[in-house]
Write a protein that holds these residues in place. Sequence first.
Motif, PDB file in Angstrom:
ATOM      1  N   LEU A  58       0.978  -1.103   0.048  1.00 13.03           N
ATOM      2  CA  LEU A  58       0.005   0.019  -0.172  1.00 13.03           C
ATOM      3  C   LEU A  58       0.899   1.477  -0.050  1.00 13.03           C
ATOM      4  N   ILE A  59       1.867   1.381   0.749  1.00  9.19           N
ATOM      5  CA  ILE A  59       2.814   2.384   0.537  1.00  9.19           C
ATOM      6  C   ILE A  59       3.333   2.433  -0.653  1.00  9.19           C
ATOM      7  N   THR A  60       3.822   1.665  -1.458  1.00 11.44           N
ATOM      8  CA  THR A  60       4.315   1.650  -2.678  1.00 11.44           C
ATOM      9  C   THR A  60       3.255   2.409  -3.625  1.00 11.44           C
ATOM     10  N   LEU A  61       2.036   1.771  -3.466  1.00 12.94           N
ATOM     11  CA  LEU A  61       0.714   2.167  -4.370  1.00 12.94           C
ATOM     12  C   LEU A  61       0.549   3.697  -3.920  1.00 12.94           C
ATOM     13  N   LEU A  62       0.569   4.029  -2.803  1.00 15.03           N
ATOM     14  CA  LEU A  62       0.447   5.426  -2.410  1.00 15.03           C
ATOM     15  C   LEU A  62       1.288   6.339  -3.086  1.00 15.03           C
ATOM     16  N   CYS A  63       2.522   5.789  -3.025  1.00 13.06           N
ATOM     17  CA  CYS A  63       3.698   6.696  -3.693  1.00 13.06           C
ATOM     18  C   CYS A  63       3.364   6.884  -4.985  1.00 13.06           C
ATOM     19  N   LYS A  64       2.972   5.700  -5.983  1.00 14.98           N
ATOM     20  CA  LYS A  64       2.775   5.732  -7.363  1.00 14.98           C
ATOM     21  C   LYS A  64       1.794   6.847  -7.549  1.00 14.98           C
ATOM     22  N   LYS A  65       0.640   6.719  -6.798  1.00 17.39           N
ATOM     23  CA  LYS A  65      -0.885   7.210  -7.246  1.00 17.39           C
ATOM     24  C   LYS A  65      -1.145   8.431  -6.718  1.00 17.39           C
ATOM     25  N   SER A  66      -0.491   8.488  -5.208  1.00 21.62           N
ATOM     26  CA  SER A  66      -0.987   9.602  -4.384  1.00 21.62           C
ATOM     27  C   SER A  66      -0.249  10.508  -3.417  1.00 21.62           C
ATOM     28  N   PHE A  67       0.930  10.491  -3.651  1.00 22.89           N
ATOM     29  CA  PHE A  67       2.145  11.075  -2.733  1.00 22.89           C
ATOM     30  C   PHE A  67       3.004  11.986  -3.891  1.00 22.89           C
ATOM     31  N   TYR A  84       2.689  16.374  -0.624  1.00 25.91           N
ATOM     32  CA  TYR A  84       1.124  16.373  -0.906  1.00 25.91           C
ATOM     33  C   TYR A  84       0.522  15.005  -0.956  1.00 25.91           C
ATOM     34  N   VAL A  85      -0.494  14.796  -0.212  1.00 24.05           N
ATOM     35  CA  VAL A  85      -1.197  13.463  -0.237  1.00 24.05           C
ATOM     36  C   VAL A  85      -2.605  13.525  -0.380  1.00 24.05           C
ATOM     37  N   ASN A  86      -3.081  12.816  -1.770  1.00 23.95           N
ATOM     38  CA  ASN A  86      -4.698  12.798  -2.046  1.00 23.95           C
ATOM     39  C   ASN A  86      -4.751  11.411  -2.229  1.00 23.95           C
ATOM     40  N   CYS A  87      -5.063  10.644  -1.157  1.00 25.44           N
ATOM     41  CA  CYS A  87      -5.297   9.320  -1.086  1.00 25.44           C
ATOM     42  C   CYS A  87      -6.376   8.578  -2.096  1.00 25.44           C
ATOM     43  N   LYS A  88      -7.154   9.592  -2.676  1.00 24.59           N
ATOM     44  CA  LYS A  88      -8.374   9.141  -3.572  1.00 24.59           C
ATOM     45  C   LYS A  88      -7.855   8.355  -4.630  1.00 24.59           C
ATOM     46  N   PRO A  89      -6.695   8.790  -5.263  1.00 22.16           N
ATOM     47  CA  PRO A  89      -6.475   7.841  -6.370  1.00 22.16           C
ATOM     48  C   PRO A  89      -6.013   6.334  -6.074  1.00 22.16           C
ATOM     49  N   THR A  90      -5.773   6.290  -4.744  1.00 27.47           N
ATOM     50  CA  THR A  90      -5.331   4.829  -4.184  1.00 27.47           C
ATOM     51  C   THR A  90      -6.518   4.394  -3.922  1.00 27.47           C
ATOM     52  N   THR A  91      -7.414   5.012  -2.927  1.00 21.39           N
ATOM     53  CA  THR A  91      -8.333   4.220  -2.161  1.00 21.39           C
ATOM     54  C   THR A  91      -9.451   3.732  -3.260  1.00 21.39           C
ATOM     55  N   LEU A  92      -9.447   4.584  -4.568  1.00 25.55           N
ATOM     56  CA  LEU A  92     -10.583   3.991  -5.261  1.00 25.55           C
ATOM     57  C   LEU A  92     -10.118   3.362  -6.485  1.00 25.55           C
ATOM     58  N   SER A  93      -8.985   2.770  -6.329  1.00 24.38           N
ATOM     59  CA  SER A  93      -8.517   1.760  -7.150  1.00 24.38           C
ATOM     60  C   SER A  93      -8.767   0.292  -6.560  1.00 24.38           C
ATOM     61  N   ALA A  94      -8.975  -0.551  -7.502  1.00 18.01           N
ATOM     62  CA  ALA A  94      -9.278  -1.657  -6.999  1.00 18.01           C
ATOM     63  C   ALA A  94      -8.368  -2.475  -5.876  1.00 18.01           C
ATOM     64  N   ARG A  95      -6.886  -2.341  -6.633  1.00 22.60           N
ATOM     65  CA  ARG A  95      -5.914  -2.860  -5.501  1.00 22.60           C
ATOM     66  C   ARG A  95      -6.011  -2.221  -4.269  1.00 22.60           C
ATOM     67  N   GLY A  96      -5.957  -0.752  -4.171  1.00 22.65           N
ATOM     68  CA  GLY A  96      -5.669  -0.017  -3.437  1.00 22.65           C
ATOM     69  C   GLY A  96      -6.968  -0.062  -2.307  1.00 22.65           C
ATOM     70  N   MET A  97      -7.985  -0.351  -2.747  1.00 21.95           N
ATOM     71  CA  MET A  97      -9.135  -0.450  -2.195  1.00 21.95           C
ATOM     72  C   MET A  97      -9.044  -1.850  -1.234  1.00 21.95           C
ATOM     73  N   PHE A  98      -8.680  -2.874  -1.936  1.00 23.47           N
ATOM     74  CA  PHE A  98      -8.326  -4.274  -1.122  1.00 23.47           C
ATOM     75  C   PHE A  98      -7.367  -4.140  -0.242  1.00 23.47           C
ATOM     76  N   LEU A  99      -6.330  -3.447  -0.341  1.00 25.16           N
ATOM     77  CA  LEU A  99      -5.364  -3.159   0.639  1.00 25.16           C
ATOM     78  C   LEU A  99      -5.661  -2.517   1.924  1.00 25.16           C
ATOM     79  N   THR A 100      -6.387  -1.274   1.542  1.00 25.23           N
ATOM     80  CA  THR A 100      -6.779  -0.433   2.369  1.00 25.23           C
ATOM     81  C   THR A 100      -7.767  -0.987   3.426  1.00 25.23           C
ATOM     82  N   GLY A 101      -8.710  -1.754   2.868  1.00 21.95           N
ATOM     83  CA  GLY A 101      -9.948  -2.126   3.544  1.00 21.95           C
ATOM     84  C   GLY A 101      -9.365  -3.379   4.477  1.00 21.95           C
ATOM     85  N   HIS A 102      -8.368  -4.058   3.916  1.00 20.24           N
ATOM     86  CA  HIS A 102      -7.931  -5.231   4.842  1.00 20.24           C
ATOM     87  C   HIS A 102      -7.192  -4.580   5.957  1.00 20.24           C
TER      88      HIS A 102
END
Length: 187
Positions: A5-14, A33-51
Amino acid sequence: MKKELITLLCKKSFKYTEEPTFKLVSGRMSRFYVNCKPTTLSARGMFLTGHLMFEAIRDCDAAAVGGLTFGADPIAMATAFASELNGQPVNAFSIRKTQKDHGIVKWVEGDIRPGEKVVVIDDVATTGGSTVKAIERARSEGLEVVRAVILVDRQEGGLDNIRAHVADTVAIITRDELVDRWKKMGK
């Protein structure tokens, strides 16, 4: 899951710069700058964040998880979904930014009732102001806020401010973890 999730956030949200170039809600300038929405609204990001969020709340006997719309919404829904998959269902709720002025006037939407234990969540905390607002609105609807969980703590005092309202406050990921990964990725 957290490292992914940290890697995904760095790619999409940070985003990170040496000089403060990002304007915050407070009007201050920041290097981060952190905008989590591109991560939390992506399928993999949602899976990781939810768990990960479910793991952070599974021991507190909460009936529901949610926060101020819109940052908390995808996280709350992902957490509720993960909780069902793990056989320990926790409902999602959303707190309005402006109070509904028709029908049943209320701040909170979801399958929850006054007196139930809830966890208030947020995607990012800088000062903690929006999380505190969500806590106050949840309490005004008769909910018992037993924990607050932040997906990304910008490490600028927000968690301490939130703890003044909910002692049991934690973050899943810190700004330092994002910066460290960002640098390792050669961004």
